[in-house]
Design an enzyme around this catalytic site. Structure first.
Site, PDB file in Angstrom:
ATOM      1  N   LYS A  37      -1.322   4.898   4.646  1.00 29.96           N
ATOM      2  CA  LYS A  37      -2.114   4.081   5.284  1.00 29.96           C
ATOM      3  C   LYS A  37      -1.562   3.968   6.688  1.00 29.96           C
ATOM      4  O   LYS A  37      -0.561   3.798   7.181  1.00 29.96           O
ATOM      5  CB  LYS A  37      -2.163   2.927   4.554  1.00 29.96           C
ATOM      6  CG  LYS A  37      -2.960   1.686   5.258  1.00 29.96           C
ATOM      7  CD  LYS A  37      -3.347   0.432   4.292  1.00 29.96           C
ATOM      8  CE  LYS A  37      -4.204  -0.402   4.693  1.00 29.96           C
ATOM      9  NZ  LYS A  37      -5.412   0.235   5.178  1.00 29.96           N
ATOM     10  N   HIS A  64       0.762  -1.267   0.002  1.00 28.35           N
ATOM     11  CA  HIS A  64      -0.212  -0.050   0.061  1.00 28.35           C
ATOM     12  C   HIS A  64       0.933   1.402   0.070  1.00 28.35           C
ATOM     13  O   HIS A  64       2.096   0.951   0.249  1.00 28.35           O
ATOM     14  CB  HIS A  64      -0.936   0.047   1.297  1.00 28.35           C
ATOM     15  CG  HIS A  64      -2.314  -0.806   0.881  1.00 28.35           C
ATOM     16  ND1 HIS A  64      -2.158  -2.105   1.358  1.00 28.35           N
ATOM     17  CD2 HIS A  64      -3.501  -0.471   0.743  1.00 28.35           C
ATOM     18  CE1 HIS A  64      -3.464  -2.744   1.100  1.00 28.35           C
ATOM     19  NE2 HIS A  64      -4.186  -1.550   0.724  1.00 28.35           N
TER      20      HIS A  64
HETATM   21  N1  LIG Z   1     -13.012  -0.621   1.755  1.00 29.65           N
HETATM   22  C1  LIG Z   1     -12.743  -0.208   0.684  1.00 29.65           C
HETATM   23  O1  LIG Z   1     -12.569  -0.427  -0.590  1.00 29.65           O
HETATM   24  C2  LIG Z   1     -11.489   0.926   0.951  1.00 29.65           C
HETATM   25  C3  LIG Z   1     -11.097   1.112   2.262  1.00 29.65           C
HETATM   26  N2  LIG Z   1     -10.132   1.985   2.727  1.00 29.65           N
HETATM   27  C4  LIG Z   1     -10.139   2.509   3.974  1.00 29.65           C
HETATM   28  O2  LIG Z   1     -11.086   3.557   4.438  1.00 29.65           O
HETATM   29  C5  LIG Z   1     -10.423   4.538   5.312  1.00 29.65           C
HETATM   30  C6  LIG Z   1     -10.081   6.000   4.721  1.00 29.65           C
HETATM   31  O3  LIG Z   1      -9.277   5.885   4.239  1.00 29.65           O
HETATM   32  P1  LIG Z   1      -8.646   7.236   3.448  1.00 29.65           P
HETATM   33  O4  LIG Z   1      -9.882   7.871   2.763  1.00 29.65           O
HETATM   34  O5  LIG Z   1      -7.598   6.704   2.701  1.00 29.65           O
HETATM   35  O6  LIG Z   1      -8.226   7.938   4.591  1.00 29.65           O
HETATM   36  P2  LIG Z   1      -8.111   9.337   5.048  1.00 29.65           P
HETATM   37  O7  LIG Z   1      -7.215   9.672   6.092  1.00 29.65           O
HETATM   38  O8  LIG Z   1      -7.759  10.108   3.618  1.00 29.65           O
HETATM   39  O9  LIG Z   1      -9.585   9.895   5.205  1.00 29.65           O
HETATM   40  C7  LIG Z   1     -10.166   9.889   6.327  1.00 29.65           C
HETATM   41  C8  LIG Z   1     -11.116  11.059   6.542  1.00 29.65           C
HETATM   42  O10 LIG Z   1     -11.879  10.974   7.736  1.00 29.65           O
HETATM   43  C9  LIG Z   1     -11.771  12.084   8.658  1.00 29.65           C
HETATM   44  N3  LIG Z   1     -12.165  11.663   9.844  1.00 29.65           N
HETATM   45  C10 LIG Z   1     -11.384  11.232  11.021  1.00 29.65           C
HETATM   46  N4  LIG Z   1     -12.359  11.364  12.061  1.00 29.65           N
HETATM   47  C11 LIG Z   1     -13.520  11.440  11.788  1.00 29.65           C
HETATM   48  C12 LIG Z   1     -14.655  11.610  12.551  1.00 29.65           C
HETATM   49  N5  LIG Z   1     -14.565  11.400  13.691  1.00 29.65           N
HETATM   50  N6  LIG Z   1     -15.746  11.779  11.845  1.00 29.65           N
HETATM   51  C13 LIG Z   1     -15.696  12.352  10.501  1.00 29.65           C
HETATM   52  N7  LIG Z   1     -14.740  12.165   9.694  1.00 29.65           N
HETATM   53  C14 LIG Z   1     -13.481  11.901  10.362  1.00 29.65           C
HETATM   54  C15 LIG Z   1     -10.293  12.541   8.283  1.00 29.65           C
HETATM   55  O11 LIG Z   1     -10.148  13.849   8.791  1.00 29.65           O
HETATM   56  P3  LIG Z   1      -8.945  14.288   9.418  1.00 29.65           P
HETATM   57  O12 LIG Z   1      -7.724  14.024   8.368  1.00 29.65           O
HETATM   58  O13 LIG Z   1      -8.850  15.699   9.362  1.00 29.65           O
HETATM   59  O14 LIG Z   1      -8.775  13.550  10.540  1.00 29.65           O
HETATM   60  C16 LIG Z   1     -10.243  12.348   6.827  1.00 29.65           C
HETATM   61  O15 LIG Z   1     -10.757  13.270   6.105  1.00 29.65           O
HETATM   62  C17 LIG Z   1      -9.227   3.612   6.012  1.00 29.65           C
HETATM   63  O16 LIG Z   1      -9.746   2.643   6.758  1.00 29.65           O
HETATM   64  C18 LIG Z   1      -8.709   2.587   4.845  1.00 29.65           C
HETATM   65  O17 LIG Z   1      -8.082   1.549   4.956  1.00 29.65           O
HETATM   66  C19 LIG Z   1      -9.485   2.726   1.737  1.00 29.65           C
HETATM   67  C20 LIG Z   1      -9.807   2.354   0.427  1.00 29.65           C
HETATM   68  C21 LIG Z   1     -10.775   1.351  -0.061  1.00 29.65           C
HETATM   69  O1  LIG Z   2      -5.926   2.349   2.813  1.00 31.64           O
HETATM   70  C1  LIG Z   2      -6.299   1.894   1.703  1.00 31.64           C
HETATM   71  O2  LIG Z   2      -5.795   2.495   0.852  1.00 31.64           O
HETATM   72  C2  LIG Z   2      -6.813   0.645   1.626  1.00 31.64           C
HETATM   73  N1  LIG Z   2      -7.515   0.318   2.731  1.00 31.64           N
HETATM   74  C3  LIG Z   2      -8.389  -1.238   2.467  1.00 31.64           C
HETATM   75  C4  LIG Z   2      -7.757  -2.220   3.253  1.00 31.64           C
HETATM   76  O3  LIG Z   2      -7.142  -1.968   4.467  1.00 31.64           O
HETATM   77  O4  LIG Z   2      -7.857  -3.371   3.004  1.00 31.64           O
HETATM   78  C5  LIG Z   2      -8.937  -1.420   1.024  1.00 31.64           C
HETATM   79  C6  LIG Z   2      -7.766  -1.112   0.294  1.00 31.64           C
HETATM   80  O5  LIG Z   2      -6.542  -2.135   0.291  1.00 31.64           O
HETATM   81  C7  LIG Z   2      -7.092   0.360   0.257  1.00 31.64           C
END
Ligand SMILES: NC(=O)C1=CN([C@@H]2O[C@H](COP(=O)(O)OP(=O)(O)OC[C@H]3O[C@@H](n4cnc5c(N)ncnc54)[C@H](OP(=O)(O)O)[C@@H]3O)[C@@H](O)[C@H]2O)C=CC1
Ligand SMILES: O=C(O)C1=N[C@H](C(=O)O)C[C@H](O)C1
Length: 250
Positions: A139, A135
């Site tokens: 992350k 990744h």
């Molecule tokens: N299921 C899937 O297909 C995928 C899952 N993921 C997962 O999704 C999650 C997010 O990933 P990603 O977008 O890269 O992470 P980011 O850190 O880019 O985004 C997370 C966002 O959530 C905000 N946040 C933090 N705390 C809160 C809260 N209490 N309420 C509302 N918003 C909040 C953060 O704000 P701030 O930065 O200001 O704290 C930030 O804007 C991870 O767990 C990742 O592993 C990612 C890609 C694909």
């Molecule tokens: O944090 C990410 O980027 C992603 N998170 C998810 C995970 O932990 O499996 C999904 C994907 O791999 C991207």
């Protein structure tokens, strides 16, 4: 029109979801909230489905609050250990609306969902199996939620097939053998330039099978997110469902 609110809307995933919802002919963006915003603004009066992509440390609290507020939730955030899933089930049992839904997917990309499926099919036929996830270095969790899910599926398939432990003569391990999830070693790589990738390695005497999924761009997750929002909004999946495979004809 399906009214969709996004929590974590300013994040890497949340911002893509906002864009995808705005581009979907059958959806309308309701609220776009991020850290510090008031979650109680989301109610059944303004929202049909919430899409939640935040961070593992806050996601459970968000989901429980949203269930109590009477809205259905699609969750992409990682970190869903069994105890957390039990808390969601308990919240759904006492939810204010009939047939409320929470849907959680470790991965919304079709390549990853299929890789997981193929790994489950292959698992009973190989003596050895290991998972490597790779990744982007921003992350926060390791191993990835997807890799944990894949390892659990392999472990389950091996048990069902009556397979024992995998061969491994390692006597000294300073951490190089990775985390063991359900008997399967899982290795995490963090590298600038990568997005989200997974390799599942299977081995027998004299042969190897490698299943690999690559998400080069977060846009790869969006069809799965929109599919989940539509399925959840249909009301056909009350309670808790985990995994996009439930919405695919695999
Ligand atoms: N299921 C899937 O297909 C995928 C899952 N993921 C997962 O999704 C999650 C997010 O990933 P990603 O977008 O890269 O992470 P980011 O850190 O880019 O985004 C997370 C966002 O959530 C905000 N946040 C933090 N705390 C809160 C809260 N209490 N309420 C509302 N918003 C909040 C953060 O704000 P701030 O930065 O200001 O704290 C930030 O804007 C991870 O767990 C990742 O592993 C990612 C890609 C694909
Ligand atoms: O944090 C990410 O980027 C992603 N998170 C998810 C995970 O932990 O499996 C999904 C994907 O791999 C991207």
């Amino acid at each position: 029109m399906i009214r969709v609110s996004v929590v974590g809307a300013k994040g890497r995933m949340g911002s893509h979801v906002v864009e995808a919802v705005n581009g979907a002919a059958d959806m309308q963006l309701a609220l776009a909230l991020d850290a510090g915003d008031d979650l109680t603004a989301i109610t059944p009066d303004n929202t049909d489905v919430v899409v939640e992509f935040t961070v593992p440390s806050v996601s459970l609290g968000n989901v429980l609050a949203l269930v109590r507020q009477g809205v259905d939730v699609v969750v992409g955030t990682t970190g869903w250990a069994d105890e957390k899933l039990d808390q969601v089930r308990a919240a759904l049992d006492g939810a204010p609306r009939e047939s409320q839904t929470v849907f959680i997917a470790p991965n919304f990309a079709i390549s990853a969902v299929l890789a997981d499926h193929f790994a489950k099919v292959a698992a009973p036929y190989f003596e050895s199996a290991e998972v490597i996830e790779l990744h982007h270095p921003t992350k926060v969790d390791a191993p990835s939620g997807t890799a944990i899910h894949t390892a659990q599926a392999i472990g389950e398939a091996r048990r069902a097939a009556g397979l024992g432990e995998m061969p491994d003569a390692t006597q000294t391990d300073g951490g190089s053998r990775g985390q063991v999830v359900d008997g399967v070693h899982v290795h995490a790589v963090r590298l600038r330039g990568l997005n989200a990738h997974e390799e599942v390695l299977f081995g027998n005497a004299g042969e190897q099978l490698v299943i690999r999924a690559d998400s080069f761009d977060r846009i790869s997750f969006m069809p799965g997110v929109l599919l989940a929002a539509r399925k959840v909004a249909s009301g056909a999946y009350p309670g808790l469902t985990v995994g996009l495979d439930h919405f695919l004809d695999l």
